[in-house]
Every structure is written in C-alpha cells, then in structure tokens.
Design a protein around this motif. Structure first.
Motif, mmCIF file in Angstrom:
data_model
loop_
_atom_site.group_PDB
_atom_site.id
_atom_site.type_symbol
_atom_site.label_atom_id
_atom_site.label_comp_id
_atom_site.label_asym_id
_atom_site.label_seq_id
_atom_site.Cartn_x
_atom_site.Cartn_y
_atom_site.Cartn_z
ATOM 1 N N PRO A 25 0.804 -1.216 0.000
ATOM 2 C CA PRO A 25 0.000 0.000 0.000
ATOM 3 C C PRO A 25 0.834 1.262 0.000
ATOM 4 N N ARG A 40 -3.198 3.645 -5.874
ATOM 5 C CA ARG A 40 -1.977 3.729 -5.071
ATOM 6 C C ARG A 40 -1.102 4.899 -5.510
ATOM 7 N N ASP A 69 -2.740 8.186 -4.412
ATOM 8 C CA ASP A 69 -2.662 8.319 -2.955
ATOM 9 C C ASP A 69 -1.253 8.707 -2.524
ATOM 10 N N GLY A 71 -5.592 2.106 -2.722
ATOM 11 C CA GLY A 71 -4.402 2.265 -1.921
ATOM 12 C C GLY A 71 -4.767 2.532 -0.472
#
Length: 407
Positions: free
Chosen positions: A266, A300, A303, A406
């Motif tokens: 993540p 992801r 983010d 994410g």
C-alpha cells in the motif's frame, strides 16, 4: 589524395539523386552490350546512336527512383515495352532489361505489398516480348527447349530481384522496430531514473529538514530546557528511522522488479498524514488539517502523490517560513466531479532560522509537478498574501476494486 576508397566514400555521402544517377550510368553500358546489337561490328553508327539515345531515355528516369518509385517504374516499364515493340518492328535490336530490374527492385524495397506485387506481375509483358524476340532465329526443332530456357532465365531473374527488394524492405522495417524498441527502453530508463530521484528527494528532504530544525532548536535550549531537548532527540530518532524504512522499501522495489507490484504494497498515503503533521509540529511549525466532503478511494499512485505533495509543501514551509509559521492543509473531496483538491498554505511569518536557507535542493516543486502530471492532475504553486506560499493540486478519484484501492 584520391583512390577507390575516397571515391566510394564521397558517393556514399552524396545525395540520393546523385547516387541513383551513378547507378543508372553504371547499368547503361552493360545493358547495351548484353541486350542489344550495339557492339556488333556490322551495326552502323546511326543505328548505334539511335540505340544509345533510346536507352538514355529510360535510364534517365532512374535518377529519381527513390523519390517516386511507382512513377519511375511505370516510365521504365513503358520504355522496356517500347524497346521490345521497336525491336519487333525492325527499328533496332534492343531489349531494355537492367533498368527494368532496378525499377522493380526499387518498388519492391520501398512500396507496400500490393504495388510491389502489381509491379512483378506487369513485368511479365515486356519479359514475354523479350522471350519472343530471343526465339525469333531459333530453329523449330529447338523452339521448346529454348523457350523453357529463356523463359526460366528472365522469369527467375525478375523474381529474384523482386524477392531481394522485399527482403531489404523487411530488414529495414525490423531495424526501425529495433530502434523504436531501444528508444522506448531508454525512455523507460530515464523515466524510472526520474521517478527514483523524486522518491529519494521526498524521503530524504523531509526527514533531513525535520532533523536539522529539531537539532537547531535543541541546541538553543540545551541547558535551559532538558525535557524539550529530549523530545527533539526522540523526534530526530523517529524521523531517521522512518527515512531508513522508506529507503529500504525503495531499494527492495528496485531490486525485485519482477515482483514490483507485490513489493510496493500500500505504501504511504493520506492515511499517514497525522504522523507527518506531528513531525513538522515537533519542528516548530503550527500545522492544521481541514477536510471537507466525503473521502473517495484513490489508486496507489494517486494516494502516494497526494501524500508526497503535502509532505513537500510542509517541508518547504518548515524550511522557508520557519518555526512558528501557521500552515493549513486542506483536503476538499468533490465526489460528484471525481476530484480531490489539495492545498497547503502557510503565512510565512515564522521565526528566522539561520540553517533553513541551506536545506533547499531546488527540485521539490518540479518533482511535484511531474508527479501530478503523471496522475492526470493539475498543479500550481506560488506566493499568497504578504509573506505566505501556497501549493495546490487537483487529483482524480475513481470507483475502484478492492485490489486497486491504496491505503
């Protein structure tokens, strides 16, 4: 100095029209000697001049064969057909051959399959007339054998020249594909290098800035406020550990390229803003977080970009505005538009710091602009108010599957 090597080198560097003119001149004499009565002793001067003049008409077109391969082939084909017809009429004895082969090769090498095949098929007409002229003086008993021999000679000759042209075209296409593949690989390397540089900057710049500011503050209160010094040392240790962890993660990603997606995990995102804000607060910055709207899922990459934007803006505020400056981080979620608006604004009214001017690398905002552009967002940064500075961006949000979200 002159010599064969020098002449060939100059010819190689010459313009295509010059090279093709030289080729035409080089083919003209063999064509006359092999496929006409030009060299026979009983042929008069007038007939020889007529044959040479007609041959030059066809070979002149070869000077622009690469510029207009289709048109040149049509001209040379008509020239070859005319030579056969004039030979049949008794005007002279000349079957233009090498110029037609050069034009056929050019079409096969420079044009697509359809015009190349049409050119090969159309060559059968002057070739058939050449075969007929070659059999004119052959006894009847030898007609079949001669027909097969002459037809195979002309047919295979044209087919081989055409096949070489197509092979050259395929080789050139493969070379172009190889060059494009190399260019794409180099572009990917440069892009990865830039991405790695951005990551290193964001990781190191934030951690070092916080650590330097904390160390500077601790030095001023070293003898008067031991508790604050201890707190600063704890924050320096925490920042160092976080930076080392991020660097270790980055090295893991770079070393295991085949498992990159799994290695990335993540990563950092907006969920990690609280530790980030606490870090700059410990360095003396007065930081506030304002969130409006309903948070939406982010990829992801988006983010991480949002996190890095806030991180870089806070780091810049700590470096340039100084301890005591008021900084506000705003996250505005626009669910209907599928956008996340981020703004980080400071008032520029912190306490002077003798060390913060040496902490800037000059690449932070440029890296942010590149990150946001890759994500399909917009970015802006500039002064605001009397002394403040504002960094803002809009990033896309989307409805994602659980594997794509994410954080």
């Amino acid at each position: 100095m002159t010599g064969p090597g020098t002449v060939l080198g100059r010819l190689y560097r010459a313009a295509p029209v010059v090279q093709d003119a030289v080729l035409a001149a080089a083919l003209l004499l063999p064509d006359l000697f092999l496929f006409s009565d030009f060299a026979l002793p009983h042929v008069g001067v007038a007939d020889r001049l007529l044959t040479v003049g007609y041959a030059v008409l066809g070979y002149a077109a070869l000077a622009v064969r690469r510029r207009a391969p289709g048109a040149v082939f049509c001209c040379v084909w008509a020239h070859a057909l005319g030579g056969e017809l004039l030979t049949a009429a008794g005007t002279f004895d000349y079957s233009p051959t090498l110029a037609l082969l050069a034009a056929l090769y050019t079409v096969a090498a420079l044009r697509n399959a359809r015009p190349a095949v049409l050119a090969l098929v159309s060559v059968a007409v002057p070739v058939a007339l050449s075969v007929r002229a070659a059999l004119a003086d052959v006894p009847d008993a030898e007609q079949l054998t001669s027909l097969l021999g002459v037809a195979c000679f002309y047919g295979l000759l044209n087919l081989e020249v055409w096949a070489v042209g197509r092979w050259v075209r395929a080789g050139r296409a493969a070379a172009v594909r190889d060059r494009l593949a190399v260019a794409r690989a180099e572009e990917a390397v440069l892009s990865e290098r830039a991405r790695t540089a951005r990551e290193l900057h964001d990781v190191v710049a934030n951690a070092v800035t916080v650590m330097v500011l904390q160390a500077g503050g601790a030095r001023h209160v070293l003898r008067t406020d031991p508790d604050r010094v201890e707190n600063a040392l704890d924050q320096i240790e925490s920042s160092g550990k976080t930076a080392v962890a991020e660097l270790r993660h980055m090295l893991l990603v770079l070393r295991t390229e085949g498992e990159r997606a799994a290695a990335e995990g993540p990563g950092f995102g907006l969920a990690d803003l609280d530790p980030l804000l606490n870090g700059v607060r410990q360095a003396g910055l007065i930081a506030h977080l304002r969130v409006t709207g309903v948070p939406a899922p982010l990829t992801r990459n988006v983010d991480l970009t949002a996190y890095r934007l806030v991180q870089e803006a806070l780091t810049n505020a700590a470096k340039h505005a100084g301890p005591g400056a008021v900084t506000v981080v705003r996250l505005d979620w626009h669910g209907a538009d599928g956008r996340l608006a981020i703004a980080v604004e400071d008032d520029g009214r912190g306490f002077p710091s003798a060390t913060r001017s040496d902490l800037s690398t000059g690449h932070g905002l440029l890296g942010l602009r590149e990150r946001v552009a890759v994500c399909g967002g917009t970015f802006e940064a500039g002064p605001v108010g009397d002394d403040g500075f504002r960094v803002a961006a809009e990033l896309p949000t989307a409805k994602l599957s659980p594997q794509e979200v994410g954080a």
